[in-house]
Design a protein around this motif. Structure first.
Motif, PDB file in Angstrom:
ATOM      1  N   ALA A  70      26.851  -8.704 -55.173  1.00  0.00           N
ATOM      2  CA  ALA A  70      28.175  -8.113 -54.965  1.00  0.00           C
ATOM      3  C   ALA A  70      29.127  -8.330 -56.126  1.00  0.00           C
ATOM      4  O   ALA A  70      30.188  -7.703 -56.177  1.00  0.00           O
ATOM      5  CB  ALA A  70      28.795  -8.674 -53.685  1.00  0.00           C
ATOM      6  N   SER A  71      28.788  -9.224 -57.066  1.00  0.00           N
ATOM      7  CA  SER A  71      29.672  -9.544 -58.209  1.00  0.00           C
ATOM      8  C   SER A  71      31.076  -9.922 -57.721  1.00  0.00           C
ATOM      9  O   SER A  71      32.084  -9.503 -58.288  1.00  0.00           O
ATOM     10  CB  SER A  71      29.754  -8.350 -59.176  1.00  0.00           C
ATOM     11  OG  SER A  71      28.466  -8.000 -59.642  1.00  0.00           O
ATOM     12  N   ALA A  72      31.122 -10.688 -56.648  1.00  0.00           N
ATOM     13  CA  ALA A  72      32.418 -11.080 -56.074  1.00  0.00           C
ATOM     14  C   ALA A  72      32.964 -12.308 -56.799  1.00  0.00           C
ATOM     15  O   ALA A  72      32.214 -13.155 -57.285  1.00  0.00           O
ATOM     16  CB  ALA A  72      32.262 -11.386 -54.586  1.00  0.00           C
ATOM     17  N   ASP A  73      34.297 -12.393 -56.891  1.00  0.00           N
ATOM     18  CA  ASP A  73      34.925 -13.597 -57.467  1.00  0.00           C
ATOM     19  C   ASP A  73      35.730 -14.363 -56.420  1.00  0.00           C
ATOM     20  O   ASP A  73      36.338 -15.382 -56.722  1.00  0.00           O
ATOM     21  CB  ASP A  73      35.831 -13.224 -58.643  1.00  0.00           C
ATOM     22  CG  ASP A  73      36.911 -12.221 -58.252  1.00  0.00           C
ATOM     23  OD1 ASP A  73      37.135 -12.011 -57.043  1.00  0.00           O
ATOM     24  OD2 ASP A  73      37.519 -11.624 -59.156  1.00  0.00           O
ATOM     25  N   GLU A  98      34.876  -1.684 -51.510  1.00  0.00           N
ATOM     26  CA  GLU A  98      35.764  -2.236 -50.488  1.00  0.00           C
ATOM     27  C   GLU A  98      35.346  -3.622 -50.005  1.00  0.00           C
ATOM     28  O   GLU A  98      35.856  -4.114 -49.006  1.00  0.00           O
ATOM     29  CB  GLU A  98      35.834  -1.290 -49.290  1.00  0.00           C
ATOM     30  CG  GLU A  98      36.417   0.071 -49.604  1.00  0.00           C
ATOM     31  CD  GLU A  98      37.875   0.005 -50.026  1.00  0.00           C
ATOM     32  OE1 GLU A  98      38.576  -0.929 -49.582  1.00  0.00           O
ATOM     33  OE2 GLU A  98      38.300   0.874 -50.811  1.00  0.00           O
ATOM     34  N   GLY A  99      34.405  -4.250 -50.708  1.00  0.00           N
ATOM     35  CA  GLY A  99      33.994  -5.588 -50.315  1.00  0.00           C
ATOM     36  C   GLY A  99      33.028  -5.580 -49.133  1.00  0.00           C
ATOM     37  O   GLY A  99      32.501  -4.532 -48.733  1.00  0.00           O
ATOM     38  N   SER A 131      32.851 -15.843 -39.455  1.00  0.00           N
ATOM     39  CA  SER A 131      33.292 -14.655 -40.187  1.00  0.00           C
ATOM     40  C   SER A 131      33.142 -14.910 -41.682  1.00  0.00           C
ATOM     41  O   SER A 131      33.627 -15.924 -42.199  1.00  0.00           O
ATOM     42  CB  SER A 131      34.765 -14.335 -39.866  1.00  0.00           C
ATOM     43  OG  SER A 131      34.925 -14.062 -38.503  1.00  0.00           O
ATOM     44  N   TYR A 132      32.482 -13.989 -42.348  1.00  0.00           N
ATOM     45  CA  TYR A 132      32.288 -14.100 -43.800  1.00  0.00           C
ATOM     46  C   TYR A 132      32.848 -12.854 -44.461  1.00  0.00           C
ATOM     47  O   TYR A 132      32.653 -11.740 -43.972  1.00  0.00           O
ATOM     48  CB  TYR A 132      30.809 -14.247 -44.148  1.00  0.00           C
ATOM     49  CG  TYR A 132      30.556 -14.400 -45.634  1.00  0.00           C
ATOM     50  CD1 TYR A 132      30.609 -15.649 -46.230  1.00  0.00           C
ATOM     51  CD2 TYR A 132      30.287 -13.296 -46.433  1.00  0.00           C
ATOM     52  CE1 TYR A 132      30.389 -15.798 -47.588  1.00  0.00           C
ATOM     53  CE2 TYR A 132      30.070 -13.432 -47.787  1.00  0.00           C
ATOM     54  CZ  TYR A 132      30.128 -14.684 -48.365  1.00  0.00           C
ATOM     55  OH  TYR A 132      29.926 -14.829 -49.708  1.00  0.00           O
ATOM     56  N   GLN A 133      33.543 -13.030 -45.599  1.00  0.00           N
ATOM     57  CA  GLN A 133      34.166 -11.905 -46.289  1.00  0.00           C
ATOM     58  C   GLN A 133      34.177 -12.164 -47.782  1.00  0.00           C
ATOM     59  O   GLN A 133      34.422 -13.295 -48.231  1.00  0.00           O
ATOM     60  CB  GLN A 133      35.597 -11.703 -45.780  1.00  0.00           C
ATOM     61  CG  GLN A 133      36.322 -10.511 -46.395  1.00  0.00           C
ATOM     62  CD  GLN A 133      37.683 -10.279 -45.768  1.00  0.00           C
ATOM     63  OE1 GLN A 133      38.086 -11.006 -44.854  1.00  0.00           O
ATOM     64  NE2 GLN A 133      38.392  -9.291 -46.240  1.00  0.00           N
ATOM     65  N   ASP A 134      33.887 -11.121 -48.567  1.00  0.00           N
ATOM     66  CA  ASP A 134      34.034 -11.230 -50.023  1.00  0.00           C
ATOM     67  C   ASP A 134      34.704  -9.964 -50.551  1.00  0.00           C
ATOM     68  O   ASP A 134      34.855  -8.973 -49.842  1.00  0.00           O
ATOM     69  CB  ASP A 134      32.680 -11.479 -50.704  1.00  0.00           C
ATOM     70  CG  ASP A 134      31.727 -10.292 -50.617  1.00  0.00           C
ATOM     71  OD1 ASP A 134      32.199  -9.137 -50.585  1.00  0.00           O
ATOM     72  OD2 ASP A 134      30.508 -10.486 -50.573  1.00  0.00           O
ATOM     73  N   ASN A 135      35.127 -10.028 -51.821  1.00  0.00           N
ATOM     74  CA  ASN A 135      35.803  -8.884 -52.449  1.00  0.00           C
ATOM     75  C   ASN A 135      34.901  -8.201 -53.464  1.00  0.00           C
ATOM     76  O   ASN A 135      35.368  -7.696 -54.492  1.00  0.00           O
ATOM     77  CB  ASN A 135      37.110  -9.332 -53.107  1.00  0.00           C
ATOM     78  CG  ASN A 135      36.863 -10.306 -54.255  1.00  0.00           C
ATOM     79  OD1 ASN A 135      35.750 -10.838 -54.391  1.00  0.00           O
ATOM     80  ND2 ASN A 135      37.872 -10.539 -55.084  1.00  0.00           N
ATOM     81  N   GLY A 136      33.591  -8.196 -53.178  1.00  0.00           N
ATOM     82  CA  GLY A 136      32.622  -7.621 -54.110  1.00  0.00           C
ATOM     83  C   GLY A 136      32.619  -6.104 -54.113  1.00  0.00           C
ATOM     84  O   GLY A 136      33.523  -5.450 -53.569  1.00  0.00           O
ATOM     85  N   ILE A 137      31.576  -5.565 -54.712  1.00  0.00           N
ATOM     86  CA  ILE A 137      31.495  -4.113 -54.911  1.00  0.00           C
ATOM     87  C   ILE A 137      31.131  -3.380 -53.617  1.00  0.00           C
ATOM     88  O   ILE A 137      31.319  -2.173 -53.515  1.00  0.00           O
ATOM     89  CB  ILE A 137      30.457  -3.772 -56.000  1.00  0.00           C
ATOM     90  CG1 ILE A 137      29.072  -4.311 -55.607  1.00  0.00           C
ATOM     91  CG2 ILE A 137      30.897  -4.353 -57.340  1.00  0.00           C
ATOM     92  CD1 ILE A 137      27.964  -3.917 -56.579  1.00  0.00           C
ATOM     93  N   GLY A 138      30.609  -4.108 -52.622  1.00  0.00           N
ATOM     94  CA  GLY A 138      30.229  -3.461 -51.370  1.00  0.00           C
ATOM     95  C   GLY A 138      29.066  -2.496 -51.558  1.00  0.00           C
ATOM     96  O   GLY A 138      28.462  -2.418 -52.637  1.00  0.00           O
ATOM     97  N   PHE A 139      28.767  -1.726 -50.544  1.00  0.00           N
ATOM     98  CA  PHE A 139      27.683  -0.754 -50.629  1.00  0.00           C
ATOM     99  C   PHE A 139      27.812   0.235 -49.477  1.00  0.00           C
ATOM    100  O   PHE A 139      28.591   0.025 -48.536  1.00  0.00           O
ATOM    101  CB  PHE A 139      26.311  -1.436 -50.609  1.00  0.00           C
ATOM    102  CG  PHE A 139      26.089  -2.312 -49.414  1.00  0.00           C
ATOM    103  CD1 PHE A 139      25.534  -1.804 -48.246  1.00  0.00           C
ATOM    104  CD2 PHE A 139      26.438  -3.654 -49.444  1.00  0.00           C
ATOM    105  CE1 PHE A 139      25.329  -2.599 -47.148  1.00  0.00           C
ATOM    106  CE2 PHE A 139      26.235  -4.463 -48.343  1.00  0.00           C
ATOM    107  CZ  PHE A 139      25.684  -3.938 -47.192  1.00  0.00           C
ATOM    108  N   ASP A 140      27.037   1.323 -49.559  1.00  0.00           N
ATOM    109  CA  ASP A 140      27.043   2.379 -48.540  1.00  0.00           C
ATOM    110  C   ASP A 140      26.015   2.017 -47.458  1.00  0.00           C
ATOM    111  O   ASP A 140      24.811   2.044 -47.708  1.00  0.00           O
ATOM    112  CB  ASP A 140      26.695   3.720 -49.183  1.00  0.00           C
ATOM    113  CG  ASP A 140      26.915   4.885 -48.216  1.00  0.00           C
ATOM    114  OD1 ASP A 140      26.999   4.632 -47.003  1.00  0.00           O
ATOM    115  OD2 ASP A 140      27.003   6.028 -48.695  1.00  0.00           O
TER     116      ASP A 140
END
Length: 416
Positions: A343-346, A407-408, A362-371
């Motif tokens: 995801a290349s999240a920081d 959208e992460g 609950s887990y959340q990141d601000n990465g590139i996401g996917f379809d």
């Protein structure tokens, strides 16, 4: 044992469905057959009743012709018409005798009126056959009264016939209604039984998965111990002996360098074995609970990567089984690894809480996401999402995943 129970439950579900299907099909066949019989009987009753009326009317016409023309053929026609009418009345009686149980009250009334009609026709026929009308030019009062009496009785007979048919149809409708109620009731009972059996089947499947996880965890623990006690001990011995030889070959620098290289390789192998052992059986969970273990895991990720990882467990309290702790720990580690590698999240966060008797991760990141649609369509599961979902569902949990390109990524895991 559990597999056998699951098979038996499936057999019971199939048996319930078959029994309901047989009953419903039998009810449909019974209704169709009974309806056909009643319709056929009523048609015959109406048909023969109309023929009786026609023959009596023909007899009256023949009687008028005879009185006007004194034709012996007309006299024979009178007798024939009344004989035909009597024959049709006998057929009506035969039909009634075959259906004694149909609408008993109206059946008795109809039989009574049928007998009166038959007696009235017989009386008319007797008057005609007496021969008195061969010499008379018109009907006398006795004959006229008999004929009018027949018309009255036949009118009452027609009303009784209509009442008989209506009550027969009404009785059929009641039978169909009770049959539908019975089918509906059996359907509810069948659905209840099937729901309970399916619930037992789901519990049995979950128990199988849970037992599989327990066996898997036990096997992982055994393999980890074997690696630690076997290969780990050997690698430690290799490293120790190479260090001893290093000191003995201080003057022989080429040999000392090779021994130093062997020592480094043994240390790297020992570290790799330690990581494998930790993946198989996270030793940190043997010393700490899930909250402290996740906190230390987040601290480790923060120290070795550029991703900022936050952990919040302020709304969590209580305990969970060791197998559940191991599962949550591995899932958290896999999600963190996905955020770092794919995801290349920081920035990412983990929230562990307990609400109304349910545990929520609950887990959340601000990465590139996917379809998600493309992921499901192509069967691409390199991030191990299906594996995570299966683990959660094996303990009766539920996963909710939200993501889209740019959208992460968000995953909520909830279970008892």
């Amino acid at each position: 044992m559990i597999t056998k129970k699951s098979f038996l439950i499936k057999q019971k579900v199939i048996s319930v469905l078959l029994l309901f299907s047989v009953f419903a099909f039998g009810g449909i066949i019974y209704t169709f057959r009974t309806s056909s019989i009643i319709d056929s009987r009523n048609i015959k009753l109406i048909e023969y009743s109309e023929k009786v009326e026609v023959e009596v009317f023909n007899g009256r016409i023949e009687m008028d012709n005879f009185l006007m023309q004194r034709d012996s053929l007309s006299f024979n026609g009178i007798s024939k018409s009344f004989n035909e009418a009597d024959s049709y009345l006998n057929r009506l009686e035969s039909i009634l005798s075959e259906n004694k149980n149909a609408a008993p009250e109206s059946n008795e009334q109809f039989e009574l009126k049928l007998s009166e009609t038959k007696a009235s026709i017989a009386h008319l026929d007797q008057l005609i056959k007496s021969g008195n009308y061969l010499k008379k030019q018109s009907l006398d009062s006795t004959m006229l009264r008999s004929y009018l009496n027949f018309n009255r009785i036949f009118t009452e007979y027609e009303k009784a016939l209509q009442n008989y048919i209506n009550e027969s149809n009404s009785r059929l409708k009641k039978e169909i209604f009770f049959l539908l109620v019975a089918i509906f009731f059996i359907l509810l009972v069948s659905l209840t039984l099937i729901a309970r059996l399916m619930d037992s089947l789901i519990k049995a499947d979950r128990q199988i998965l849970s037992n599989t996880m327990d066996v898997e965890q036990s096997e992982r623990r055994r393999i980890a111990m074997d690696l630690h006690d076997g290969l780990g001990a050997i690698l430690s011995s290799v490293g120790m002996y190479s260090k001893i030889l290093e000191k003995e070959f201080l003057e022989n620098r080429p040999a000392a360098e090779k021994l130093k290289h062997i020592t480094n390789l043994s240390n790297q192998a020992l570290q790799a074995v330690g990581e494998v052992i930790n993946n198989l059986n996270p030793s940190i969970l043997n010393r700490y609970n899930i909250v402290e273990s996740l906190d230390r895991l987040c601290a480790k990720i923060n120290s070795i990567s550029e991703m900022k990882l936050e952990f919040d467990s302020s709304k969590y309290s209580g305990e969970m089984t060791k197998s559940t702790e191991v599962m949550l720990y591995r899932i958290s580690g896999e999600l963190m690894n996905n955020s770092l590698k794919h995801a290349s999240a920081d920035k990412a966060s983990i929230h562990l809480s307990r609400q109304k008797g349910r545990i929520i991760l609950s887990y959340q990141d601000n990465g590139i996401g996917f379809d998600m649609s493309k992921l499901a369509m192509h069967g691409n599961d390199k991030m191990g999402l299906s594996n995570i979902v299966e683990r959660v569902e094996s303990i009766g949990g539920h996963c909710e995943l939200k993501t889209s390109p740019g959208e992460g990524f968000v995953m909520n895991i909830e279970f008892n």
